[in-house]
Design a protein around this motif. Structure first.
Motif, PDB file in Angstrom:
ATOM      1  N   ARG A   1       1.144  -0.848  -0.157  1.00  0.00           N
ATOM      2  CA  ARG A   1       0.258  -0.064   0.441  1.00  0.00           C
ATOM      3  C   ARG A   1       0.851   1.200  -0.095  1.00  0.00           C
ATOM      4  N   ARG A   2       2.186   0.656   0.438  1.00  0.00           N
ATOM      5  CA  ARG A   2       2.828   2.279   1.026  1.00  0.00           C
ATOM      6  C   ARG A   2       3.440   2.744  -0.575  1.00  0.00           C
ATOM      7  N   ASN A   3       4.131   1.941  -1.653  1.00  0.00           N
ATOM      8  CA  ASN A   3       4.987   1.750  -2.382  1.00  0.00           C
ATOM      9  C   ASN A   3       3.920   2.339  -3.358  1.00  0.00           C
TER      10      ASN A   3
ATOM     11  N   PRO B   1      -0.172   3.290  -3.604  1.00  0.00           N
ATOM     12  CA  PRO B   1      -1.111   3.813  -3.346  1.00  0.00           C
ATOM     13  C   PRO B   1      -2.122   3.667  -4.207  1.00  0.00           C
TER      14      PRO B   1
END
Length: 210
Positions: free
Chosen positions: A85-87, A89
């Motif tokens: 999710r961070r990489n 989004p």
């Protein structure tokens, strides 16, 4: 062995290695042969939802998205999903197990299980195959990647970390084909990559009959 007896240590191991995992596993976009296989898969499933099952940190999910697919990722480990999710989004990721996916019957045009069956004891793989069959629509496609062989390896270190417990099963490519056939799939392609390597890699493309 109950489901929890192998799911729990697998989840715990990937929680430990989540941050370092990407340093040791090259993105699928860097491999010309796998890019070709996944591009062919993408051509077959355009126009419908696709799931990357066992997506890890999302490197296959994002490659499939770059091919224009409506793809989401599902993984067992919250820490891996947090990195995905961070990489990425812009993509959708959720938690789940191949033995019980929170997906409707026949909802997917395609599914990818890229090295996500390798931690499941062979005795439980028929249940996984049945679940994969369930979530695909008639005429839907499944692409599976795995280590080729016929052995069980237990690891306590790797990906730059140690102190974990992870079982890995190498599977015969014909055996994976038979497993999927028994679940109702039509087998379209079976590929063994680098057959002379220490760990050959298998790819199976299958279709749920229309």
């Amino acid at each position: 062995m109950t489901d929890d007896q192998f799911l729990s240590p697998t989840r715990a191991t990937y929680a430990i290695v989540a941050e370092s995992y990407g340093e040791f596993v090259p993105p699928v976009r860097d491999d010309i042969e796998d890019r070709a296989l996944l591009a062919a898969f993408a051509d077959l499933v355009r126009g419908g939802p696709v799931a990357d099952l066992g997506c890890g940190t999302g490197h296959v999910t994002t490659y499939l998205a770059s091919l224009g697919l409506d793809v989401s990722g599902i993984d067992l480990t919250p820490e891996m999903l947090a990195i995905a999710r961070r990489n990425y989004p812009e993509l959708r990721f959720s938690e789940g197990s191949l033995l019980g996916l929170d997906l409707p019957d026949g909802g997917l045009a395609g599914a990818v299980a890229w090295y996500s069956i390798i931690h499941t004891p062979p005795s439980r793989l028929p249940a996984v195959a049945a679940e994969l069959f369930r979530v695909l629509r008639p005429g839907g496609y499944l692409q599976v990647g795995f280590h080729v062989g016929d052995q069980h390896n237990h690891r306590t270190q790797g990906y730059g970390q140690e102190g974990f417990s992870l079982d890995i099963y190498w599977l015969p490519v014909d055996g994976v084909g038979d497993l999927l056939s028994d679940a109702g799939f039509e087998i379209l392609t079976k590929v063994v990559r680098n057959p002379a390597a220490r760990v050959p890699q298998g790819r199976v493309l299958a279709r749920k009959p229309a």
